[in-house]
Design a protein around this motif. Structure first.
Motif, PDB file in Angstrom:
ATOM      1  N   ASP A  64       0.837  -1.197   0.000  1.00 29.97           N
ATOM      2  CA  ASP A  64       0.000   0.000   0.000  1.00 29.97           C
ATOM      3  C   ASP A  64       0.876   1.252   0.000  1.00 29.97           C
TER       4      ASP A  64
ATOM      5  N   GLN B 130      -6.282   1.674   6.350  1.00 28.94           N
ATOM      6  CA  GLN B 130      -7.211   1.316   5.278  1.00 28.94           C
ATOM      7  C   GLN B 130      -8.655   1.371   5.754  1.00 28.94           C
TER       8      GLN B 130
ATOM      9  N   ARG C 226     -11.153   3.899   0.394  1.00 29.81           N
ATOM     10  CA  ARG C 226     -10.470   2.657   0.038  1.00 29.81           C
ATOM     11  C   ARG C 226     -11.441   1.485  -0.052  1.00 29.81           C
TER      12      ARG C 226
ATOM     13  N   MET D   3      -5.726  -3.554  -1.411  1.00 30.39           N
ATOM     14  CA  MET D   3      -4.616  -3.056  -0.599  1.00 30.39           C
ATOM     15  C   MET D   3      -3.582  -2.361  -1.473  1.00 30.39           C
ATOM     16  N   ASP D   4      -3.348  -2.907  -2.654  1.00 28.82           N
ATOM     17  CA  ASP D   4      -2.492  -2.279  -3.653  1.00 28.82           C
ATOM     18  C   ASP D   4      -3.416  -1.690  -4.719  1.00 28.82           C
TER      19      ASP D   4
END
Length: 315
Positions: free
Chosen positions: A57, A110, A116, A131-132
Motif C-alpha cells: 500500500d 485502510q 479505500r 490493498m495495492d
C-alpha cells in the motif's frame, strides 16, 4: 493522507518486541509495515538495528516514512507484496536476517479511509478493497461479474458465512437491476438475504462477507502460504518469526506451517515458542477494540539445512 487522519495503534507491541529481541546491529523485516508502529518500537528498543519494511500500500508506506524519519539511515521501505520477501532481500544483498514480523489483515489506515472501500459502515464507500491500488480487480468487479456459485464459495470459504448461497443469490438478483458499486448496495443485499433472527447476533451482518471479498481481491491466503516458507528460509540460526493473525483462516495456516517446520523441518527446522497463540491483555483490548481478535504465534530457526534449497534440481 495526513498522519493525523489515521490514528494507528500497533497490536501487541510489547510481545512483538520481546519475542523478536532486537540485538545491536541486527536486521529485522517488518513484512507488513503499515504505518510503522512495530518498526518504530524495535528502533526505540535498539536504535542500531536495521529495518526492512515491506507493504503493498503506497499510502501506508508514505505514513511509515514520516513516522520513521528519525531513523531514516537505518530503514529501507519497499512497495512489495510479502510473498516477494526473498526476492526483495536478495535485491538488498541480504542472505539472512535476524527477525521477521507479519501483522496480517487490513490496517487501521485502510479501514479508516472510506474511499479505500474496506468498511461496511459508510454506505457511500466504493466497493474497492484493494490493498495495492494497482491490482486489476476490485470487490465491485467480483460482485458484478462472478457467477452465483463462485460468489457463494468465496463468502463460505473466506468469510465462513452461514448464509453464503442465499446472499450470493440476492447479489445476482440485485445486479440484474443495476451494478453494485457502493458499500450500502452490498449491505442492503446482505440484510435482505439474512433472516432477521440471524441478524440480531454475531455482530454486523456484513462483516463476514466484506472479509471474504477483501481476502479474495487481495489473494491474502495465497500470499500468506507463499510467504511463510520464504520467511523461515530467510532467518539466520536463532532468528525469529512472529506472526499476528486476526481470523481463524490465517491462524490455521500459520499454525500448520510452524507445525511442519518443527516436526519435519520443512522448509527449515524451527522451534515453536508459543504453545498456544498469545492474545492481547484486557487493557489493550479495552484500549484498542480492533486488537481483540489478534492471535500471535512465534518460532525460532534452529541449525539445519534449508530443505527446499538443498533439494533444488533433485527429482
Amino acid at each position: 493522507m495526513q498522519e493525523h487522519e489515521a490514528p494507528h495503534r500497533p497490536v501487541m507491541v510489547r510481545q512483538v518486541v520481546e519475542l523478536l529481541g532486537p540485538r545491536p546491529g541486527g536486521v529485522y523485516v517488518d513484512a507488513t509495515v503499515g504505518a510503522g508502529g512495530h518498526a518504530r518500537a524495535l528502533l526505540e528498543r535498539e536504535p542500531s538495528v536495521r529495518i526492512v519494511g515491506l507493504d503493498r500500500d503506497p499510502e501506508a508506506l508514505a505514513v511509515a516514512a514520516r513516522r520513521l524519519e528519525a531513523w531514516r539511515d537505518r530503514v529501507v521501505l519497499l512497495r512489495a507484496d510479502f510473498s516477494e520477501l526473498e526476492a526483495k532481500l536478495r535485491d538488498l544483498g541480504l542472505q539472512r536476517v535476524d527477525g521477521i514480523l507479519f501483522d496480517l489483515g487490513v490496517s487501521s489506515l485502510q479501514l479508516d479511509t472510506p474511499g479505500r472501500g474496506f468498511t461496511y459502515q459508510v454506505d457511500e464507500a466504493p466497493l474497492d478493497m484493494r490493498m495495492d491500488p494497482a491490482l486489476p480487480l476490485t470487490a465491485a468487479d467480483l460482485l458484478n461479474r462472478l457467477p452465483k456459485e463462485r460468489l457463494a464459495r468465496i463468502f463460505r470459504e473466506y468469510g465462513e458465512e452461514r448464509w453464503a448461497s442465499r446472499i450470493a443469490a440476492f447479489v445476482v438478483e440485485a445486479r440484474r437491476r443495476q451494478p453494485l458499486e457502493r458499500a450500502g448496495d452490498l449491505v442492503a443485499c446482505i440484510k435482505a438475504a439474512v433472516p432477521a433472527a440471524a441478524r440480531r447476533t454475531g455482530g454486523h451482518p456484513a462483516r463476514r462477507v466484506f472479509q471474504a471479498l477483501r481476502i479474495a481481491v487481495n489473494d491474502e491466503l495465497g500470499q500468506l502460504e507463499r510467504a511463510l516458507p520464504q520467511a523461515m528460509r530467510a532467518l539466520r540460526e536463532g532468528g525469529r518469526l512472529v506472526v499476528i493473525s486476526f481470523h481463524s483462516l490465517e491462524d490455521r495456516r500459520v499454525k500448520e506451517a510452524l507445525r511442519r517446520a518443527q516436526s519435519a523441518g520443512e522448509p527449515v527446522p524451527m522451534r515453536v515458542l508459543t504453545r498456544k497463540p498469545l492474545t492481547p491483555d484486557a487493557a489493550e483490548a479495552a484500549r484498542n477494540p480492533r486488537a481483540r481478535s489478534a492471535r500471535l504465534r512465534a518460532a525460532e530457526r534452529l541449525a539445519g539445512p534449508d530443505r527446499a534449497a538443498s533439494t533444488k534440481g533433485v527429482r
